[in-house]
Design a protein around this motif. Structure first.
Motif, PDB file in Angstrom:
ATOM      1  N   LEU A  15      -1.307 -76.544 -60.138  1.00  0.00           N
ATOM      2  CA  LEU A  15      -2.369 -76.063 -59.595  1.00  0.00           C
ATOM      3  C   LEU A  15      -2.558 -76.582 -58.356  1.00  0.00           C
ATOM      4  O   LEU A  15      -2.564 -75.682 -57.302  1.00  0.00           O
ATOM      5  CB  LEU A  15      -3.655 -76.108 -60.316  1.00  0.00           C
ATOM      6  N   LEU A  68      -0.600 -69.538 -57.246  1.00  0.00           N
ATOM      7  CA  LEU A  68      -1.431 -69.577 -58.268  1.00  0.00           C
ATOM      8  C   LEU A  68      -1.036 -68.074 -59.282  1.00  0.00           C
ATOM      9  O   LEU A  68      -1.110 -68.286 -60.493  1.00  0.00           O
ATOM     10  CB  LEU A  68      -2.916 -70.004 -58.129  1.00  0.00           C
ATOM     11  N   TYR A 118      -6.059 -72.296 -65.217  1.00  0.00           N
ATOM     12  CA  TYR A 118      -6.375 -71.353 -64.156  1.00  0.00           C
ATOM     13  C   TYR A 118      -7.462 -70.563 -64.215  1.00  0.00           C
ATOM     14  O   TYR A 118      -8.307 -70.384 -63.191  1.00  0.00           O
ATOM     15  CB  TYR A 118      -4.980 -70.396 -64.164  1.00  0.00           C
TER      16      TYR A 118
END
Length: 315
Positions: free
Chosen positions: A91, A267, A286
């Motif tokens: 991330l 992302l 996420y």
């Protein structure tokens, strides 16, 4: 103000906790055995059982969740067995590029939507207002992937003036270093956001134009330009400030589609690939980060509105 902030923080914490519970249950319910999803269909039952036991996946869902929650409180979002990296690292590696894409699109959308909405309110029911209303309704109702494909068809395949694929650079500031390669992704994300913001800005401006203080300002001899810039804009922008916080999920969803279509390493593309690979730790991480960003965006919008209009602190 302190009581207002504490109340909003408490509500935000409850929302994030609820999202973590729901997401955790849904992903585990869909995946069945995490060991099977991670090791693949060719793995033996003994290997899957050993993997589940080693990582605690054979325990009850409640025990697994509290174990996961304990790791979250220590800042551990889990480990991607598919990519052999921690979710935190994945991330962090992609967050900057996604944030830059969403941030630039958001700034452009606000800069375009604010004057556009005010213009439509002032010129209500004119030809220009009707044309812009039609265009924004078309853009708002259009799926993100369709808008992206149309832009690719026109500017990349038809005219050949822009690349169909976004830059593959790992730089966070690739939008500024390679603007030509990033123009189509930015236009796609900006387009869908402008369509939403301009409608709200038009409605808010129409409400303010009907207020007495606008009539008083005009009666004092102020020009319409001064009335709009000095009096109307501040009050008409408050609903838009709230909307910006509420549309963070829209930006994240738009990023997911845009990054997938234009193969932009962020992302959204990470989530799309994780979905195809059944990489559940990445999906869970996420989703949790997206929910936190959504809550923080709404909290920030509430604080800005509270500072601008103290009456909302009593709500």
């Amino acid at each position: 103000m302190t009581r207002f902030v504490l109340r909003r923080l408490g509500t935000s914490a409850i929302v994030v906790l609820g999202v973590s519970v729901i997401t955790f249950i849904m992903l585990h319910g869909m995946s069945g055995s995490p060991g099977r999803a991670i090791l693949g269909v060719q793995a033996s039952a003994e290997a899957v059982a050993a993997f589940d036991h080693e990582h605690g996946y054979d325990q009850s869902l409640v025990v697994q969740y509290f174990s996961y929650l304990g790791r979250l409180l220590h800042g551990d979002l889990g480990h991607s067995y598919k990519l052999n990296q921690s979710v935190n690292a994945l991330l962090a590696e992609n967050a900057g590029r996604t944030a830059m894409l969403a941030g630039v699109a958001l700034l452009l959308a606000v800069a375009i939507a604010m004057p556009l909405g005010v213009y439509q309110a002032v010129k209500r029911n004119s030809i220009g207002d009707n044309v812009l209303t039609t265009l924004t309704f078309i853009a708002y109702s259009m799926p993100v992937f369709l808008l992206a494909m149309l832009l690719i068809q026109v500017f990349a395949l038809g005219l050949g003036i822009l690349p169909a694929q976004a830059s593959q650079s790992s730089s966070t500031f690739v939008i500024f270093t390679e603007p030509r390669a990033m123009l189509l992704p930015v236009l796609t994300l900006t387009g869908i956001t402008v369509a939403l913001y301009s409608r709200y800005q038009r409605s808010a401006a129409l409400d303010q134009l009907a207020q007495d203080y606008i009539r008083v300002a005009r009666a004092k001899g102020l020009s319409m330009r001064l009335v709009l810039t000095r009096h109307l804009l501040r009050n008409a922008c408050l609903p838009l400030v709230t909307l910006i916080g509420m549309t963070i999920p829209l930006l994240l969803a738009g990023n997911l589609v845009v990054e997938s279509v234009f193969n932009y390493p962020g992302l959204g593309l990470l989530f799309f690939n994780a979905l195809n690979n059944q990489d559940y730790p990445v999906l869970l991480g996420y989703t949790l980060v997206a929910s936190i960003l959504t809550v923080l965006g709404n909290l920030l919008a509430d604080l800005v509105v509270a500072v601008s209009d103290p009456r909302t602190q009593r709500a």
